[in-house]
Write an enzyme that holds these catalytic residues in place. Structure first.
Site, PDB file in Angstrom:
ATOM      1  N   GLY A   7      82.856  84.438 -47.181  1.00 25.14           N
ATOM      2  CA  GLY A   7      83.132  83.010 -47.332  1.00 25.14           C
ATOM      3  C   GLY A   7      82.167  82.088 -46.611  1.00 25.14           C
ATOM      4  O   GLY A   7      82.526  80.968 -46.250  1.00 25.14           O
ATOM      5  N   ASN A  53      78.932  78.317 -60.395  1.00 25.52           N
ATOM      6  CA  ASN A  53      78.771  79.559 -59.640  1.00 25.52           C
ATOM      7  C   ASN A  53      77.480  79.489 -58.825  1.00 25.52           C
ATOM      8  O   ASN A  53      76.501  78.892 -59.258  1.00 25.52           O
ATOM      9  CB  ASN A  53      78.679  80.728 -60.643  1.00 25.52           C
ATOM     10  CG  ASN A  53      78.480  82.071 -59.965  1.00 25.52           C
ATOM     11  OD1 ASN A  53      79.189  82.423 -59.016  1.00 25.52           O
ATOM     12  ND2 ASN A  53      77.499  82.839 -60.440  1.00 25.52           N
ATOM     13  N   HIS A  55      74.514  81.894 -57.367  1.00 23.00           N
ATOM     14  CA  HIS A  55      73.959  83.241 -57.526  1.00 23.00           C
ATOM     15  C   HIS A  55      72.732  83.372 -56.618  1.00 23.00           C
ATOM     16  O   HIS A  55      71.878  82.479 -56.596  1.00 23.00           O
ATOM     17  CB  HIS A  55      73.568  83.484 -58.986  1.00 23.00           C
ATOM     18  CG  HIS A  55      73.065  84.883 -59.202  1.00 23.00           C
ATOM     19  ND1 HIS A  55      73.917  85.974 -59.268  1.00 23.00           N
ATOM     20  CD2 HIS A  55      71.809  85.378 -59.305  1.00 23.00           C
ATOM     21  CE1 HIS A  55      73.191  87.072 -59.416  1.00 23.00           C
ATOM     22  NE2 HIS A  55      71.914  86.741 -59.435  1.00 23.00           N
TER      23      HIS A  55
HETATM   24  C1  GAR Z   1      76.602  85.050 -51.789  1.00 24.73           C
HETATM   25  O1  GAR Z   1      75.313  85.487 -51.468  1.00 24.73           O
HETATM   26  C2  GAR Z   1      76.682  84.663 -53.253  1.00 24.73           C
HETATM   27  O2  GAR Z   1      75.526  84.056 -53.732  1.00 24.73           O
HETATM   28  C3  GAR Z   1      76.891  86.022 -53.891  1.00 24.73           C
HETATM   29  O3  GAR Z   1      77.807  86.658 -53.038  1.00 24.73           O
HETATM   30  C4  GAR Z   1      77.605  86.206 -51.694  1.00 24.73           C
HETATM   31  C5  GAR Z   1      78.924  85.760 -51.118  1.00 24.73           C
HETATM   32  O4  GAR Z   1      78.794  85.454 -49.751  1.00 24.73           O
HETATM   33  N1  GAR Z   1      77.366  85.905 -55.235  1.00 24.73           N
HETATM   34  C6  GAR Z   1      76.970  86.727 -56.209  1.00 24.73           C
HETATM   35  O5  GAR Z   1      76.247  87.667 -56.036  1.00 24.73           O
HETATM   36  C7  GAR Z   1      77.527  86.385 -57.589  1.00 24.73           C
HETATM   37  N2  GAR Z   1      76.860  87.121 -58.618  1.00 24.73           N
HETATM   38  P1  GAR Z   1      79.870  84.551 -48.989  1.00 24.73           P
HETATM   39  O6  GAR Z   1      81.254  85.170 -49.261  1.00 24.73           O
HETATM   40  O7  GAR Z   1      79.489  84.672 -47.548  1.00 24.73           O
HETATM   41  O8  GAR Z   1      79.763  83.149 -49.502  1.00 24.73           O
END
Ligand code: GAR
Length: 201
Positions: free
Chosen positions: A12, A108, A110
């Site tokens: 998060g 979203n 990415h």
């Molecule tokens: C982030 O790096 C986000 O960009 C990625 O997951 C991570 C979540 O981190 N999302 C993806 O890969 C979607 N395809 P967080 O929970 O610390 O925000």
């Protein structure tokens, strides 16, 4: 005022960037009305609770089939009635009905420069592993609208980040978060909120 719901699966840190942005005024005219996680141990849920944001865990594991999970998820969204849904590290395939109902209102983040290193199977650290394996010198992050495809929706903004010689997937992930994700996700929400204010008084 733009009411947003943030969907999360993990740590998060992007949710935290949104919470901080709302507090420090980088994101204006926006209220986080709920956080939904599919994973009960997601630290993101704690971040929501610490900030007095209603937090809900709706896990596919608690339902006998996917349809029941989808219905529960959609019911919760309907109750929260968001103007914008933000997927911030949400690693669940969205119910098709959700994309239809909230078309143009789901975004979203990415962790790559789409169309590089995106689509099915590219999420979290895997994206950075693939970037290092390919030997790219520049990577970054993308905020985009969500449609029926995986990472195929219209791009809202992107920010590039340098790859260093001695990067590991972990160091690259951290740099992409710090130098791109935590900046462009709040920015995109602020821009959408500004546009929303103009059309909705
Ligand atoms: C982030 O790096 C986000 O960009 C990625 O997951 C991570 C979540 O981190 N999302 C993806 O890969 C979607 N395809 P967080 O929970 O610390 O925000």
């Amino acid at each position: 005022m733009l009411n947003i719901v943030v969907c999360v699966s993990g740590g998060g840190t992007n949710l935290q960037a949104i919470i901080d942005g709302v507090k420090n005024g980088r994101i204006k005219e926006t209220r986080i009305t709920g956080v939904i996680s599919n994973n009960e141990s997601a630290y993101a849920l704690k971040r929501a609770e610490q900030n007095h944001i209603p937090a809900f865990c709706i896990s596919p594991k608690s339902f006998s089939d996917r349809e029941k999970y989808n219905d529960a998820f959609l019911d919760r969204l309907e109750e929260l009635n968001p103007d914008l849904i933000v997927l911030a590290g949400f690693l669940v395939i969205l119910p098709p009905k959700m994309i239809e109902t909230y078309r143009g209102r789901i975004i979203n983040i990415h962790p790559s420069l789409i169309p590089a290193f995106c689509g099915t199977g590219f999420y979290g650290l895997k994206v950075h592993e693939a970037a290092l394996e390919r030997g790219v010198k520049i990577t970054g992050a993308t905020v985009h609208y969500v449609d029926e495809g995986t990472d195929t929706g219209r791009i809202i903004c992107q920010k590039s980040v340098q790859v260093l010689e001695d990067d590991t997937p972990e160091t690259l992930q951290k740099r992409v978060m710090e130098q791109a994700e935590w900046i462009i996700l709040p920015q995109a929400i602020n821009e959408i909120a500004a546009g929303y204010g103009k059309t909705n008084g």
